[in-house]
Enzyme design. Structure first.
Site, PDB file in Angstrom:
ATOM      1  N   CYS A   1       0.824  -1.227   0.000  1.00 26.44           N
ATOM      2  CA  CYS A   1       0.000   0.000   0.000  1.00 26.44           C
ATOM      3  C   CYS A   1       0.852   1.269   0.000  1.00 26.44           C
ATOM      4  O   CYS A   1       0.418   2.309  -0.473  1.00 26.44           O
ATOM      5  CB  CYS A   1      -0.888   0.071   1.239  1.00 26.44           C
ATOM      6  SG  CYS A   1      -1.763  -1.405   1.639  1.00 26.44           S
TER       7      CYS A   1
HETATM    8  N1  LIG Z   1      -3.985  -0.496  -0.838  1.00 27.76           N
HETATM    9  C1  LIG Z   1      -4.307  -0.528   0.444  1.00 27.76           C
HETATM   10  N2  LIG Z   1      -4.613  -1.671   1.013  1.00 27.76           N
HETATM   11  N3  LIG Z   1      -4.370   0.611   1.130  1.00 27.76           N
HETATM   12  C2  LIG Z   1      -4.608   0.683   2.527  1.00 27.76           C
HETATM   13  C3  LIG Z   1      -5.238   1.967   2.904  1.00 27.76           C
HETATM   14  C4  LIG Z   1      -5.459   2.103   4.361  1.00 27.76           C
HETATM   15  C5  LIG Z   1      -6.107   3.388   4.738  1.00 27.76           C
HETATM   16  N4  LIG Z   1      -6.129   3.593   6.143  1.00 27.76           N
HETATM   17  C6  LIG Z   1      -7.507   3.445   4.184  1.00 27.76           C
HETATM   18  O1  LIG Z   1      -8.380   2.957   4.849  1.00 27.76           O
HETATM   19  O2  LIG Z   1      -7.743   3.955   3.137  1.00 27.76           O
END
Ligand SMILES: NC(=[NH2+])NCCC[C@H](N)C(=O)O
Length: 451
Positions: free
Chosen positions: A443
């Site tokens: 991410c």
């Molecule tokens: N590609 C990912 N898994 N991104 C994670 C994003 C986490 C972030 N806190 C959200 O909820 O947006």
């Protein structure tokens, strides 16, 4: 079969302005190669964002709305992230690790772009003319920091916007698919401003000018006006986030329909991708619209061309998720029993390494702390979080050597190890604070070029 929607078009007026300006210090980045042909090819350049002071503005009462599970101790988070970016610098050269805030501040050097961007952000954030003018008059670096952290700094500190604490997850801003770039459109209010900022960076930064000139930027909105319209009141109806878009190989793309990526958006994206012959095969994975698996990359990432780390309850079990497979040259999608069966069609010897060794309660705990979220710098060399002990054990059993990231950094610095010699290795990043933001190494990276 599909109508040609045409790719994203720039406001011609702005494009003109852009051409006329001297790009000065960023000239060397012009026409850089932006091309990714799989999620595991050797990394050449990447977009990241260092944790910024906005993260300290997340309070317990706001955390859920800002998509955080907890409040975070920022100095430690910065330290952990720094270990990651330092290592990336060793692998691909520091100048190829691009921080989003620098790219944003580069484009704000152009007055026309600055004015247009501030106007759009102020519309999105319902700011009055006084604030708008104040922002237009600020220096590019200060303004970039304000647009990201929400805080304006000069002699005193003024809070203007809510922070963007999820910008560290640059993966979600867009996905390079072969020689095209799919610009994301966030589904949650907490990330709407990120979509506007990244739209501008991808459209106007010299790093992306080759793509722009050849009309290879695309998104679900065809203009910034449409993007803002979708953000204002239609959130989540048309949305796609980069964590749901993954290139298995040059011809095969996976897209998740999830808490963050909508079915209507995916239909539109498939049409555009086939019309422009970006890939020939697309598998759509319908994830449950739940927080724990907000994006496809929270339950599945690749470590080799025929190997991945997976959350078994969703990926391995038949009938758990609807899986549709689209081919450019056939009218109707085929329905598959599981994602694993599709992958085995590509490589019959596909190897699935189980998050938390597939054992309760570890698989559920370690999936939550991004055990499935690997970032591969080249085939068989990937970053994981140190806290996912069982998953790391499963990787070790699959033949990997495990390295502690800080120790590896020292060995690289002292010249005891040379990065080219690193093979079949998992690099464990420190993750006490980073993982509270609910994203892992995959991410935190948006690859721009993979060889
Ligand atoms: N590609 C990912 N898994 N991104 C994670 C994003 C986490 C972030 N806190 C959200 O909820 O947006």
């Amino acid at each position: 079969m599909y109508e040609d929607d045409g790719l994203l078009t720039l406001s011609s007026q702005l494009k003109l302005y852009f051409m006329r300006f001297d790009l000065g210090h960023v000239k060397d980045k012009e026409n850089s190669i932006i091309r990714v042909t799989s999620d595991i090819g050797p990394l050449k350049s990447v977009l990241i964002h260092r944790p910024d002071e906005g993260i300290e503005k997340v309070t317990p009462s706001r955390a859920v709305d800002l998509l955080y599970e907890d409040i975070v101790y920022l100095p430690k988070m910065i330290e952990e992230h720094q270990v990651f970016t330092n290592l990336l610098g060793h692998f691909i050269g520091e100048k190829n690790v691009h921080d989003f805030s620098n790219l944003l501040s580069d484009i704000l050097d152009q007055d026309a772009i600055k004015k247009e961007l501030v106007t759009i952000v102020c519309r999105l954030e319902h700011c009055d003319d006084r604030i708008k003018q104040f922002l237009i008059n600020s220096e590019p670096k200060v303004l970039a920091n304000t647009l990201i952290s929400g805080v304006y700094h000069n002699k005193k500190e003024i809070s203007i916007f809510l922070p963007l604490p999820n910008l560290i997850f640059t993966r979600d801003l867009g996905t390079v698919i072969n020689n095209h770039l799919l610009i994301a459109q966030a589904s949650k209010r907490a990330r709407s401003r990120e979509s506007v900022l990244s739209y501008f960076v991808f459209n106007y930064h010299p790093l992306f000018s080759a793509l722009n000139k050849s009309n290879k930027l695309f998104g679900i909105s065809d203009s910034i006006e449409e993007l803002v319209e979708n953000n204002n009141g239609h959130l989540g109806v048309f949305s796609v986030e980069g964590g749901d878009v993954m290139l298995v190989n040059e011809n095969h793309l996976l897209i998740g329909i999830s808490e963050r990526t909508s079915e209507m958006a995916v239909e539109r994206i498939i049409r555009k991708i086939f019309a422009h012959k970006i890939v020939g095969e697309i598998t759509v994975v319908n994830l449950p619209p739940l927080r724990f698996c907000m994006h496809l990359d929270t339950v599945f990432t690749m470590s080799k061309r025929n190997q991945s780390v997976v959350f078994a309850p969703l990926i391995m079990q038949e009938g758990k998720m609807k899986i549709q497979h689209y081919s450019a040259n056939s009218q109707r999608p085929l329905v598959a029993k599981s994602l694993s069966s599709i992958l085995k069609d590509i490589y019959p010897d596909w190897q699935f390494i189980l998050c938390g060794e597939g054992k309760a309660p570890f698989e559920e705990r370690e999936q939550w702390t991004d055990g499935c979220n690997l970032f591969t710098v080249r085939e068989g060399v990937a970053f994981t979080y140190d806290r996912n002990l069982k998953t790391n054990k499963a990787l070790q059993e699959a033949g990997y050597q495990i390295f502690n990231a800080s120790e590896l950094l020292q060995e690289l610095r002292s010249g005891k190890i040379c990065q080219e010699d690193i093979q079949n290795t998992i690099i464990n990043l420190p993750s006490a604070e980073l993982s509270r933001a609910r994203g892992g190494p995959h991410c935190m990276t948006m690859p721009l070029c993979r060889g």
